[in-house]
Design a protein around this motif. Structure first.
Motif, PDB file in Angstrom:
ATOM      1  N   ARG A   1      35.606  41.623  42.819  1.00  0.00           N
ATOM      2  CA  ARG A   1      36.849  41.832  42.076  1.00  0.00           C
ATOM      3  C   ARG A   1      37.012  40.869  40.906  1.00  0.00           C
ATOM      4  O   ARG A   1      38.079  40.257  40.714  1.00  0.00           O
TER       5      ARG A   1
ATOM      6  N   GLU B   1      40.011  40.866  38.537  1.00  0.00           N
ATOM      7  CA  GLU B   1      41.271  40.170  38.832  1.00  0.00           C
ATOM      8  C   GLU B   1      41.205  38.707  38.411  1.00  0.00           C
ATOM      9  O   GLU B   1      42.207  38.000  38.426  1.00  0.00           O
ATOM     10  N   ARG B   2      40.003  38.237  38.074  1.00  0.00           N
ATOM     11  CA  ARG B   2      39.837  36.812  37.804  1.00  0.00           C
ATOM     12  C   ARG B   2      39.648  36.508  36.327  1.00  0.00           C
ATOM     13  O   ARG B   2      40.078  35.466  35.851  1.00  0.00           O
TER      14      ARG B   2
END
Ligand code: 3MF
Ligand code: MG
Length: 344
Positions: free
Chosen positions: A273, A276-277
């Motif tokens: 993911r 999202e970072r």
């Protein structure tokens, strides 16, 4: 942001004139304004800046003038719906930094590098960006005996300490590269970059940017370099591109040389993911042979290849994959991956 949840960036240097060490430019230069227009047109969300991309000729300006210029740029970015992803001090072009910046043997060069880094931070701050990238271009040697390599690591940590103390909001992502322009660079891999952060006063504000080509030049797999950063929660940016073996830094379009290797990078980023970072940064250059009016295709193509690979990653039959892994039938797994990549 696109339907897969990713945001993309590139730097103004990724639209360039095509000069190489053996020949002059082959395309006319484009003004920064013209380059800014390309971001939205090509589907990008964010800009990667060198400090002097944001504020040209900053060595001739006062700190106040620099902040003023950066504030004006922020307004233009706002009006275009763009944000600054990173700002990086360009420490490899000044006459004082011929033999290094933070690690130069010359105290005047080291002082210049630290002062310039503070100006970079001021620019980032005015642009509403807290991520500083350090590509440690000349922090290394042409001749191993020329510098004390252990002292050099201390000097890098001290310089980062100075930056971290100067502004308590910034984070620093080190972009490792094993060689070029120096023969031997001090922080050649993700492991070195992450470890360096732990030598500073604020390890929680120190992270990593992995560039695909740099990993290949180090003889390493870019997906594994990224995975290492993800495991430490330190992968704060990436420079996706491609690279044909251990040569000069090619910055080819992402996935254009080795599709499987590109797929593996998208697999590790998407499974963990990354969207999202951080932002998906591209660091790609048009081939020297490309005509000026079609010299943005490397950017559009890289973005498209990335999204195509996200689709391939998300449609992978994970159950079948897991069966191959449990049976330790990696020949079958190989077949499954290639078949999926080929749309079979
Ligand atoms: C060199 C690079 C650099 C850095 C840039 C931002 C010119 O190999 O990759 O691009 O990415 O300086 O840190
Ligand atoms: Mg890069």
């Amino acid at each position: 942001m696109n339907k897969y949840g990713y945001r993309f960036s590139f730097g103004p240097w990724n639209i360039h004139e095509g000069a190489d060490p053996f020949g002059p430019p082959v395309r006319p230069g484009l003004s920064f304004d013209k380059k800014l227009e390309a971001y939205q047109r090509l589907g990008f969300d964010a800009v990667q800046f060198h400090d002097d991309d944001a504020v040209p000729n900053l060595d001739d300006k006062t700190p106040e003038q620099i902040v003023q210029a950066a504030r004006a740029l922020k307004q233009r970015l706002d009006s275009l719906g763009l944000v600054a992803e990173i700002v990086a001090p360009r420490l490899w072009e000044h006459p004082l930094t011929v033999d290094g910046a933070y690690t130069s043997n010359d105290p005047k060069a080291r002082a210049y590098a630290r002062e310039r880094s503070r100006r970079t931070i001021d620019i980032a701050d005015a642009l509403g960006c807290n991520l500083i990238v350090l590509w440690l271009a000349r922090e290394g040697t042409y001749l191993r005996e020329a510098k004390d390599a252990a002292r050099a690591v201390d000097r890098l940590a001290e310089a980062m300490d100075d930056m971290l103390a100067y502004n308590p909001n910034i984070r620093i992502a080190v972009e490792p590269k094993p060689n070029e322009p120096m023969d031997i660079a001090y922080i050649p891999t993700a492991g070195h970059a992450v470890a360096l952060g732990y030598k500073t006063r604020a390890p929680e504000r120190c992270g990593l940017l992995v560039e695909s080509a740099h990993a290949v030049l180090a003889g390493l797999d870019p997906a594994d370099e990224m995975a290492f950063g993800l495991a430490y929660n330190k992968l704060w940016s990436v420079h996706l591109n491609d690279q044909n073996g251990l040569k000069y830094d090619q910055d080819r379009a992402f996935g254009a040389v080795n599709l499987r290797r590109a797929f593996d990078q998208v697999l590790v980023l998407d499974d963990h993911r990354y969207y999202e970072r951080g932002v998906v940064g591209l660091d790609v250059k048009a081939m020297r042979t490309q005509q000026a009016d079609v010299a943005e295709k490397h950017l559009a193509n890289s973005l498209q290849f990335f999204l195509w690979l996200v689709e391939r990653v998300r449609s992978l039959d994970r159950g079948a994959m897991q069966q191959c892994i449990e049976a330790r039938d990696y020949e079958e797994l190989d077949h499954l991956i290639i078949a999926h990549l080929m749309g079979k």
